[in-house]
Design a protein around this motif. Sequence first.
Motif, PDB file in Angstrom:
ATOM      1  N   GLN A  20       0.801  -1.229   0.000  1.00 46.37           N
ATOM      2  CA  GLN A  20       0.000   0.000   0.000  1.00 46.37           C
ATOM      3  C   GLN A  20       0.830   1.274   0.000  1.00 46.37           C
ATOM      4  OE1 GLN A  20      -2.656  -0.393   3.359  1.00 46.37           O
ATOM      5  NE2 GLN A  20      -4.078  -1.679   2.221  1.00 46.37           N
ATOM      6  N   GLN A  21       1.891   1.296   0.794  1.00 49.94           N
ATOM      7  CA  GLN A  21       2.615   2.559   0.917  1.00 49.94           C
ATOM      8  C   GLN A  21       4.074   2.480   0.496  1.00 49.94           C
ATOM      9  OE1 GLN A  21       1.714   3.174   5.090  1.00 49.94           O
ATOM     10  NE2 GLN A  21       3.796   2.659   5.698  1.00 49.94           N
ATOM     11  N   GLY A  22       4.544   1.274   0.186  1.00 53.04           N
ATOM     12  CA  GLY A  22       5.915   1.121  -0.270  1.00 53.04           C
ATOM     13  C   GLY A  22       6.855   0.702   0.844  1.00 53.04           C
ATOM     14  N   TYR A  23       7.945   0.117   0.425  1.00 51.36           N
ATOM     15  CA  TYR A  23       8.952  -0.367   1.370  1.00 51.36           C
ATOM     16  C   TYR A  23       9.625   0.796   2.108  1.00 51.36           C
ATOM     17  CZ  TYR A  23      13.326  -2.417   3.028  1.00 51.36           C
ATOM     18  OH  TYR A  23      14.390  -2.804   3.803  1.00 51.36           O
ATOM     19  N   ASN A  24      10.058   1.798   1.356  1.00 48.50           N
ATOM     20  CA  ASN A  24      10.811   2.894   1.965  1.00 48.50           C
ATOM     21  C   ASN A  24       9.983   3.714   2.945  1.00 48.50           C
ATOM     22  OD1 ASN A  24      13.226   2.260   0.643  1.00 48.50           O
ATOM     23  ND2 ASN A  24      12.649   3.440  -1.159  1.00 48.50           N
ATOM     24  N   LEU A  25       8.695   3.816   2.734  1.00 47.99           N
ATOM     25  CA  LEU A  25       7.837   4.601   3.623  1.00 47.99           C
ATOM     26  C   LEU A  25       7.302   3.789   4.801  1.00 47.99           C
ATOM     27  CD1 LEU A  25       5.799   6.759   1.078  1.00 47.99           C
ATOM     28  CD2 LEU A  25       7.753   7.449   2.493  1.00 47.99           C
ATOM     29  N   THR A  26       7.592   2.519   4.808  1.00 49.28           N
ATOM     30  CA  THR A  26       7.137   1.653   5.899  1.00 49.28           C
ATOM     31  C   THR A  26       8.274   1.467   6.896  1.00 49.28           C
ATOM     32  OG1 THR A  26       5.640   0.465   4.418  1.00 49.28           O
ATOM     33  CG2 THR A  26       6.229  -0.633   6.478  1.00 49.28           C
ATOM     34  N   GLY A  27       8.025   1.878   8.112  1.00 49.68           N
ATOM     35  CA  GLY A  27       9.043   1.735   9.148  1.00 49.68           C
ATOM     36  C   GLY A  27       8.801   0.512  10.009  1.00 49.68           C
ATOM     37  N   ILE A  28       9.866   0.047  10.619  1.00 51.41           N
ATOM     38  CA  ILE A  28       9.777  -1.098  11.536  1.00 51.41           C
ATOM     39  C   ILE A  28       8.792  -0.804  12.666  1.00 51.41           C
ATOM     40  CG2 ILE A  28      11.084  -2.345  13.321  1.00 51.41           C
ATOM     41  CD1 ILE A  28      11.543  -3.483  10.565  1.00 51.41           C
ATOM     42  N   ASN A  29       8.841   0.400  13.213  1.00 47.56           N
ATOM     43  CA  ASN A  29       7.936   0.742  14.320  1.00 47.56           C
ATOM     44  C   ASN A  29       6.477   0.687  13.890  1.00 47.56           C
ATOM     45  OD1 ASN A  29      10.014   1.019  16.159  1.00 47.56           O
ATOM     46  ND2 ASN A  29      10.257   3.214  15.757  1.00 47.56           N
ATOM     47  N   GLN A  30       6.184   1.084  12.653  1.00 56.38           N
ATOM     48  CA  GLN A  30       4.814   0.994  12.148  1.00 56.38           C
ATOM     49  C   GLN A  30       4.379  -0.462  12.031  1.00 56.38           C
ATOM     50  OE1 GLN A  30       4.114   2.503   8.169  1.00 56.38           O
ATOM     51  NE2 GLN A  30       1.901   2.603   8.493  1.00 56.38           N
ATOM     52  N   ILE A  31       5.247  -1.316  11.540  1.00 57.72           N
ATOM     53  CA  ILE A  31       4.927  -2.740  11.429  1.00 57.72           C
ATOM     54  C   ILE A  31       4.661  -3.321  12.811  1.00 57.72           C
ATOM     55  CG2 ILE A  31       5.844  -5.021  10.803  1.00 57.72           C
ATOM     56  CD1 ILE A  31       7.394  -3.547   8.519  1.00 57.72           C
ATOM     57  N   ILE A  32       5.520  -2.990  13.770  1.00 56.52           N
ATOM     58  CA  ILE A  32       5.359  -3.484  15.144  1.00 56.52           C
ATOM     59  C   ILE A  32       4.029  -3.020  15.726  1.00 56.52           C
ATOM     60  CG2 ILE A  32       6.258  -3.202  17.503  1.00 56.52           C
ATOM     61  CD1 ILE A  32       9.109  -3.166  16.145  1.00 56.52           C
ATOM     62  N   GLU A  33       3.724  -1.741  15.532  1.00 52.44           N
ATOM     63  CA  GLU A  33       2.482  -1.193  16.073  1.00 52.44           C
ATOM     64  C   GLU A  33       1.250  -1.809  15.419  1.00 52.44           C
ATOM     65  OE1 GLU A  33       0.181   3.027  15.854  1.00 52.44           O
ATOM     66  OE2 GLU A  33       2.307   3.123  16.402  1.00 52.44           O
TER      67      GLU A  33
END
Length: 187
Positions: A20-33
């Motif tokens: 949806q938003q791309g690899y570069n715009l996806t942060g580890i903290n967002q994935i965790i949350e």
Amino acid sequence: MKPVVVIDKIMETAERLFYQQGYNLTGINQIIEEANISKPSLYNHFKSKNDLLLAYIDQLYKRWFDGLDAFTKDITDPLDLLIAFVDYRISRQIKSAYGGCPWNKILSEMPKEEMEVLERGAKFKSDFKARIASLVKQLDRPKDKLLNDEEFTDIIFSEMESGVLMAYVTKSCETLEKAKNIIRKLA
């Protein structure tokens, strides 16, 4: 009902966010949350965001071809299979609300130094094109056709690739529908 496993939550979340938003715009903290897990849980499974990306694209490869095989399982005629390949891409675009090709999205974000990712992307594209080539050979087209088998394979592959791009841009599968007509005319 199967219990949700931490790695499944991580993979489902990463898959959705990377697409949806791309690899570069996806942060580890967002994935965790968004996966509702702890940081140690993520790092127990993946040493880095890049390792998570590699797992994602390995899973994507398997799911994509498994989906294609399931979509075409009852079709045996080579021309009908080529048309079904386009129909599969159409169905994926409709299902994703014309979100484009997940491979192209990831590959477009990768610097040339990310060889593991780029090689996996090249393998996917090459393997899909090889399937097309195999079907084109099975068509047993006359040798006096305008295009030889290799050229016809290139046209079909290019039509599907550009058709998916245009579906993303126009939010329509019109170009992919036209690709089916081109395949039928040139077969």
